[in-house]
Scaffold this active site. Sequence first.
Site, PDB file in Angstrom:
ATOM      1  N   CYS A 137      -4.233 -12.866  10.035  1.00  0.00           N
ATOM      2  CA  CYS A 137      -4.981 -12.221   8.948  1.00  0.00           C
ATOM      3  C   CYS A 137      -5.358 -13.182   7.828  1.00  0.00           C
ATOM      4  O   CYS A 137      -5.901 -12.764   6.812  1.00  0.00           O
ATOM      5  CB  CYS A 137      -4.169 -11.060   8.369  1.00  0.00           C
ATOM      6  SG  CYS A 137      -2.669 -11.573   7.505  1.00  0.00           S
ATOM      7  N   HIS A 194      -6.530 -15.922  -5.248  1.00  0.00           N
ATOM      8  CA  HIS A 194      -6.825 -14.495  -5.302  1.00  0.00           C
ATOM      9  C   HIS A 194      -8.029 -14.172  -6.175  1.00  0.00           C
ATOM     10  O   HIS A 194      -8.650 -13.126  -6.013  1.00  0.00           O
ATOM     11  CB  HIS A 194      -5.577 -13.717  -5.737  1.00  0.00           C
ATOM     12  CG  HIS A 194      -4.744 -13.301  -4.567  1.00  0.00           C
ATOM     13  ND1 HIS A 194      -4.220 -14.217  -3.686  1.00  0.00           N
ATOM     14  CD2 HIS A 194      -4.379 -12.081  -4.096  1.00  0.00           C
ATOM     15  CE1 HIS A 194      -3.546 -13.578  -2.740  1.00  0.00           C
ATOM     16  NE2 HIS A 194      -3.633 -12.282  -2.967  1.00  0.00           N
TER      17      HIS A 194
END
Length: 761
Positions: A695, A384
Amino acid sequence: MNMKSRKEKSPVTDHLNLLLEIGQLNWAFKDSTTIESLLNKIVVMVACHMKADVCSIFIFDDAKKALVMRANTGLKEGVVGKIKLKSGEGIAGTVFEQNEPVLLNDGFTHPKFRYFKKSGEENYKSFLSVPIDCGAGPLGVMTLQRQTNHPFDNNDLKALQIVASQLATVMENIKVIQMLQHGTSVEARKGVKIRLNSVFLKGKPASRGYAYAKAVLALGVERFQELARQTFDRKYSLTNLNNALRKTENELETLQNSVEAKLSDAASMIFTAHLLILKDRSFLSAMNALMQKGRNAPEAVIAVAQKYIAIFRGSTEPYIREKAHDIEDLATRIIRNLAVKEAKLPPLRKHIVIASDLYPSDLLKLSAEGVKGIVLLSGGVASHVAILARSLQIPMVIVNDPQTSNISDGDSILIDAEIGNIFINPSKDVIQEFRDKIDESANVKIPPAMKPVTETKDGVRIQLMANINLIKDLDILKQIPCDGIGLYRSEFPFIIRKNFPTEEEQYFIYKMLTEGAPSGIVTFRTLDIGGDKTPGYLEMAKSGNSFLGMRSIRFSLKNKDIFRQQIRAILRAGAKCNLKIMFPMICSVEEFTQARNVVLDCIDDLAKSGKDFHGHPQIGMMVEVPAVIEVIEEFAQIVDFFSIGTNDLVQYMLAVDRTDEAVEEYYIPHHPAVLRAIKRVADAGIACGKEVSVCGDMANKKEYLKFIIGCGIRKVSMNTVYLAENQKAIIETDTTQARALALRLLSLGNIAAIEKELFGR
């Protein structure tokens, strides 16, 4: 018959004899009363076995910043301790700097040769020189010389390298003693670095772009501890300190305003702790009290900071312990503004940051500081931090190479984050080669031209959606066509804060998102914390293996108060949009049902409150855990849609931590099991008339798009930077050919065969 004369002995035999005698250094130790006499016995022993006329040992002296000859046999007396070379100077200095051996028939012709008068070395032109390396870099150099009619060969080189490796431990201990004699901190040995010139390192591209700037090391606690060990010779007054405090406060307020304007959803007053501490009278008075007792201002700042750090770190509350990082950062800023020249702390602005690890909140601070790029020494491209760097448009490369430990503040760094290369102190030719790309990357880019509708070559409509991490990502969507938001990673407002955002804070952020969404379609993924995105204030999510522990939907269902606040904020913010909610890391039908019931309960509660909200959102799930593949048909009966999160799906199917560079070669998105899982999800969804999208990172890569389309999937969601190039790839795709490719790939069980089909290799 088996006996050989010394001349007939093979080089290997000579090497073994040398190994045996060097390996018994206890003889030399017992017969030596000083370090000097020990080193002298070693050079005599080596010269004898190597049949060298001259043998010298040089050790790098940190205090003198030079290679000093500490032992010699063969040259004239008086040279030991007198011959000194800087790193890169002379043949020995070059060997030390480059950490590579040199073998020369005539060393006098070498461009770096340095002649010392009255040494007697004019008779010995044949050179053999090797570094003495303990593993963390060279400690010194061992050099042999002979007359030119008796040159060294490769066997001699190998033998001397063996000897140097055996002597490395002895030399390291001698160096430590030498440092103590000079009064140098032993810990400072770790800071000894080799100058890197025109060094190329291969890494992984994490966030695209180019950058060229000076390096600055962001070492967090190490940077503060380095300051704490430093001696400040200049005397600083109370006025100097107060000026530094005011300057620091103004600097932090400017940064806070900048980051709020740029990242209103993520900033959440990330410099609040710093600013509040500066306003704390006890913090300021403690420094004043120490100065009145005679302490120098930098020492007072460090002493008070250390006291606060000890208090915070001693807390049982993880949120309080996190405050220690704020104190370290604040103290470093104050000292930078107080003792500019002595502190020698380069600013971050317009520099390339070298960091061993970063939290998402660190990345926001670096963005506010205006860094040009980042070289990260750990983590994965799917982490992330990497995803956030893409949103912030900061070029980032992840490099796992021991040579990075030798990067120093001020080194020139060139980042090619398109393919993952970095150049340390690059040559003029390399800089010139990248000049146009660097200039283009530094300028504001005009969004690429795109067609308003995305269709395949044979006219099949494909929905091209965007993955959104920050509200800032919407800026580019205002300039290029996009069918909506296929994934909003709702955890970012959580992981960059110091505590959980309230329902109202979340509503404010989500409202900006829904109002700015193209086509009014917004797909919220509920809180997905854990793994590589654990908030520092959350103790329970850090226990055990965070990727397999209390993360994602598991955390939400165990903490329903937090879950309900998020769902209420989503429903309220999405009142007027085409709202979709999906749950991450679903493992069972029961788990999905529990999560969906929370949404339904929130809808009932909001209906009684009189507030505007969306009463009929589509409710779907992420397909990330292999367990759901075997029951995907049952899921297809109850969900409104599927979204395949390939990052975690690959990770869990192949048992590969996607943030661990040590196992990155096993992270293979095109593994046959992964491809077949995607096809099975697509088939289940299509059979029940349920929408299926992809995704994850596979949707970012145009090489996989043809397979995805060939499986019957008509919706892909990706990072905004990939929208234009992937639309072009889709437009050039024929669905009939894509279907045939998918069938061929699905029939293969061999990774190499799949790669040949996909990549032509």
